[in-house]
Design a protein around this motif. Structure first.
Motif, PDB file in Angstrom:
ATOM      1  N   ARG A  80      23.945  28.685  83.308  1.00  0.00           N
ATOM      2  CA  ARG A  80      23.140  28.215  83.843  1.00  0.00           C
ATOM      3  C   ARG A  80      23.738  27.976  85.513  1.00  0.00           C
ATOM      4  NH1 ARG A  80      21.359  22.725  80.787  1.00  0.00           N
ATOM      5  NH2 ARG A  80      23.682  22.716  80.721  1.00  0.00           N
ATOM      6  N   GLU A  81      24.804  28.401  85.706  1.00  0.00           N
ATOM      7  CA  GLU A  81      25.351  28.300  87.113  1.00  0.00           C
ATOM      8  C   GLU A  81      25.202  29.744  87.634  1.00  0.00           C
ATOM      9  OE1 GLU A  81      26.108  25.482  88.406  1.00  0.00           O
ATOM     10  OE2 GLU A  81      25.805  24.526  86.628  1.00  0.00           O
ATOM     11  N   GLY A  82      24.773  29.737  88.762  1.00  0.00           N
ATOM     12  CA  GLY A  82      24.696  31.086  89.685  1.00  0.00           C
ATOM     13  C   GLY A  82      23.798  31.915  88.878  1.00  0.00           C
ATOM     14  N   THR A  83      23.835  33.395  89.086  1.00  0.00           N
ATOM     15  CA  THR A  83      22.999  34.312  88.719  1.00  0.00           C
ATOM     16  C   THR A  83      23.786  35.104  87.527  1.00  0.00           C
ATOM     17  OG1 THR A  83      21.843  34.759  91.027  1.00  0.00           O
ATOM     18  CG2 THR A  83      21.488  36.404  89.241  1.00  0.00           C
ATOM     19  N   ASP A  84      23.306  35.044  86.315  1.00  0.00           N
ATOM     20  CA  ASP A  84      23.690  35.825  85.006  1.00  0.00           C
ATOM     21  C   ASP A  84      22.963  37.019  85.194  1.00  0.00           C
ATOM     22  OD1 ASP A  84      24.373  36.617  82.689  1.00  0.00           O
ATOM     23  OD2 ASP A  84      24.200  34.754  81.822  1.00  0.00           O
ATOM     24  N   ILE A  85      23.621  38.121  85.538  1.00  0.00           N
ATOM     25  CA  ILE A  85      23.357  39.561  85.705  1.00  0.00           C
ATOM     26  C   ILE A  85      23.088  40.008  84.389  1.00  0.00           C
ATOM     27  CG2 ILE A  85      23.757  41.792  86.523  1.00  0.00           C
ATOM     28  CD1 ILE A  85      22.917  39.871  88.570  1.00  0.00           C
ATOM     29  N   SER A  86      24.179  39.775  83.403  1.00  0.00           N
ATOM     30  CA  SER A  86      23.838  40.126  82.051  1.00  0.00           C
ATOM     31  C   SER A  86      22.598  39.492  81.092  1.00  0.00           C
ATOM     32  CB  SER A  86      25.242  39.876  81.050  1.00  0.00           C
ATOM     33  OG  SER A  86      25.252  38.460  80.836  1.00  0.00           O
ATOM     34  N   ALA A  87      22.147  38.236  81.504  1.00  0.00           N
ATOM     35  CA  ALA A  87      21.007  37.839  81.115  1.00  0.00           C
ATOM     36  C   ALA A  87      19.741  38.308  81.475  1.00  0.00           C
ATOM     37  CB  ALA A  87      21.027  36.189  81.246  1.00  0.00           C
ATOM     38  N   VAL A  88      19.767  38.745  82.791  1.00  0.00           N
ATOM     39  CA  VAL A  88      18.720  39.442  83.678  1.00  0.00           C
ATOM     40  C   VAL A  88      18.567  40.801  83.218  1.00  0.00           C
ATOM     41  CG1 VAL A  88      17.884  40.421  85.666  1.00  0.00           C
ATOM     42  CG2 VAL A  88      18.920  38.223  85.707  1.00  0.00           C
ATOM     43  N   LYS A  89      19.572  41.652  82.797  1.00  0.00           N
ATOM     44  CA  LYS A  89      19.490  42.902  82.089  1.00  0.00           C
ATOM     45  C   LYS A  89      18.940  42.859  80.769  1.00  0.00           C
ATOM     46  CE  LYS A  89      23.105  45.072  84.926  1.00  0.00           C
ATOM     47  NZ  LYS A  89      24.411  45.823  84.696  1.00  0.00           N
ATOM     48  N   GLU A  90      19.159  41.929  80.005  1.00  0.00           N
ATOM     49  CA  GLU A  90      18.805  41.698  78.797  1.00  0.00           C
ATOM     50  C   GLU A  90      17.315  41.205  78.735  1.00  0.00           C
ATOM     51  OE1 GLU A  90      18.640  41.911  74.592  1.00  0.00           O
ATOM     52  OE2 GLU A  90      20.320  42.515  75.864  1.00  0.00           O
ATOM     53  N   SER A  91      16.889  40.571  79.485  1.00  0.00           N
ATOM     54  CA  SER A  91      15.496  40.270  79.629  1.00  0.00           C
ATOM     55  C   SER A  91      14.755  41.364  80.073  1.00  0.00           C
ATOM     56  CB  SER A  91      15.193  39.190  80.974  1.00  0.00           C
ATOM     57  OG  SER A  91      16.078  38.157  80.450  1.00  0.00           O
ATOM     58  N   ILE A  92      15.145  42.226  81.115  1.00  0.00           N
ATOM     59  CA  ILE A  92      14.369  43.383  81.376  1.00  0.00           C
ATOM     60  C   ILE A  92      14.374  44.362  80.269  1.00  0.00           C
ATOM     61  CG2 ILE A  92      14.640  45.336  82.876  1.00  0.00           C
ATOM     62  CD1 ILE A  92      15.722  43.802  85.182  1.00  0.00           C
ATOM     63  N   LYS A  93      15.375  44.271  79.686  1.00  0.00           N
ATOM     64  CA  LYS A  93      15.262  45.266  78.473  1.00  0.00           C
ATOM     65  C   LYS A  93      14.456  44.957  77.240  1.00  0.00           C
ATOM     66  CE  LYS A  93      18.692  46.637  74.680  1.00  0.00           C
ATOM     67  NZ  LYS A  93      20.145  46.641  74.095  1.00  0.00           N
ATOM     68  N   ARG A  94      14.233  43.694  77.056  1.00  0.00           N
ATOM     69  CA  ARG A  94      13.397  43.337  76.130  1.00  0.00           C
ATOM     70  C   ARG A  94      11.784  43.568  76.571  1.00  0.00           C
ATOM     71  NH1 ARG A  94      16.018  38.664  72.110  1.00  0.00           N
ATOM     72  NH2 ARG A  94      18.348  39.710  72.311  1.00  0.00           N
ATOM     73  N   LEU A  95      11.810  43.107  77.840  1.00  0.00           N
ATOM     74  CA  LEU A  95      10.355  43.189  78.199  1.00  0.00           C
ATOM     75  C   LEU A  95       9.685  44.850  78.409  1.00  0.00           C
ATOM     76  CD1 LEU A  95      10.654  40.691  81.215  1.00  0.00           C
ATOM     77  CD2 LEU A  95       9.068  40.345  79.235  1.00  0.00           C
ATOM     78  N   ARG A  96      10.669  45.444  78.650  1.00  0.00           N
ATOM     79  CA  ARG A  96      10.530  46.994  78.830  1.00  0.00           C
ATOM     80  C   ARG A  96      10.158  47.686  77.273  1.00  0.00           C
ATOM     81  NH1 ARG A  96      14.632  49.223  83.233  1.00  0.00           N
ATOM     82  NH2 ARG A  96      13.513  48.692  85.078  1.00  0.00           N
ATOM     83  N   ARG A  97      10.668  46.844  76.261  1.00  0.00           N
ATOM     84  CA  ARG A  97      10.335  47.075  74.912  1.00  0.00           C
ATOM     85  C   ARG A  97       8.877  46.737  74.328  1.00  0.00           C
ATOM     86  NH1 ARG A  97      15.996  45.939  72.904  1.00  0.00           N
ATOM     87  NH2 ARG A  97      14.997  44.126  72.138  1.00  0.00           N
ATOM     88  N   GLY A  98       8.288  46.054  75.535  1.00  0.00           N
ATOM     89  CA  GLY A  98       6.969  45.495  75.033  1.00  0.00           C
ATOM     90  C   GLY A  98       7.148  44.104  74.233  1.00  0.00           C
ATOM     91  N   GLU A  99       8.006  43.273  74.635  1.00  0.00           N
ATOM     92  CA  GLU A  99       8.180  42.092  73.540  1.00  0.00           C
ATOM     93  C   GLU A  99       8.078  41.115  74.682  1.00  0.00           C
ATOM     94  OE1 GLU A  99      12.497  42.184  72.426  1.00  0.00           O
ATOM     95  OE2 GLU A  99      12.019  44.075  71.263  1.00  0.00           O
ATOM     96  N   SER A 100       8.153  39.792  74.139  1.00  0.00           N
ATOM     97  CA  SER A 100       8.018  38.621  75.158  1.00  0.00           C
ATOM     98  C   SER A 100       8.993  37.941  75.299  1.00  0.00           C
ATOM     99  CB  SER A 100       7.124  37.646  74.159  1.00  0.00           C
ATOM    100  OG  SER A 100       7.629  37.025  73.032  1.00  0.00           O
ATOM    101  N   LEU A 101       9.023  36.948  76.464  1.00  0.00           N
ATOM    102  CA  LEU A 101      10.094  36.283  77.021  1.00  0.00           C
ATOM    103  C   LEU A 101       9.800  34.860  77.193  1.00  0.00           C
ATOM    104  CD1 LEU A 101      13.028  36.522  77.486  1.00  0.00           C
ATOM    105  CD2 LEU A 101      12.410  37.223  79.822  1.00  0.00           C
TER     106      LEU A 101
END
Length: 202
Positions: free
Chosen positions: A85-106
């Motif tokens: 929750r502090e700052g920008t979590d790049i790994s969480a952003v990458k995981e979010s993009i990965k799941r969205l590109r698989r056609g999943e919900s977030l």
């Protein structure tokens, strides 16, 4: 495990909390989408899962929840993954993009944390980055009554009526706005509009 858990949640919410669900037709039946909701209680994620029963949801959850090995393993099985929750979590952003590109919900709580007084706070720009970069719809949602069931600091549930509503999907083009913050503001306005569909009766 996911659908077994959610089926049990649906049963509990219907029997003990008289859950009311509105706007289910606004939830995409296939393809990626972001579900943006207000956040007042730890009870919010299971409520959303019940409201979107026919779609498996993925949740961004604060990293502290994963420190307990067994509980962390369980919520990972349910589609949650950690974010700092502090700052920008790049790994969480990458995981979010990965799941969205698989056609999943977030599922994203744009306020970045629970609102202790129930008043909608300013939305953080991260949700706008994901929505515009991946060009996917954002479904605004509002939960009413969750804070009465499980308030901040409480360890017990109270039997209160719960309502959850879903608004029409929104699409954003970054070129049409001056900043991600402006888009986040539009998303929060949409969440507020969904909240106005409920009257004051519990």
């Amino acid at each position: 495990m996911y659908f077994i858990t959610v089926s049990l949640i649906v049963f509990i919410l219907k029997v003990f909390f008289r859950i009311e669900i509105r706007g289910k037709e606004n939830i995409p039946q296939q393809g990626a989408f972001i579900l943006a909701c207000n956040h007042t209680s730890y009870f919010d994620p299971p409520i959303l899962a019940a409201g979107c029963f026919f779609r498996r949801l993925n949740f961004l959850a604060k990293e502290e929840l994963f420190r307990h090995r067994l509980f962390g393993w369980y919520i990972r099985c349910l589609g949650a993954f950690p974010i700092k929750r502090e700052g920008t979590d790049i790994s969480a952003v990458k995981e979010s993009i990965k799941r969205l590109r698989r056609g999943e919900s977030l599922v994203i709580f744009p306020e970045g944390g629970r609102s202790k007084d129930g008043v909608l706070k300013q939305g953080l720009p991260g949700i706008a980055l994901l929505a515009t970069r991946e060009k996917i719809p954002v479904v605004p949602a509002f939960i009413k009554g969750a804070s009465s069931v499980l308030s901040t600091g409480s360890r017990s549930l109270r039997l209160r009526k719960i309502c959850v509503g879903f608004g029409k999907p929104l699409f954003f083009n970054a070129d049409d706005y001056s900043s991600y913050g402006e888009i986040a503001g539009k998303i929060m306005d949409a969440i507020k509009e969904v909240s106005q569909h409920f009257d004051d009766k519990e």
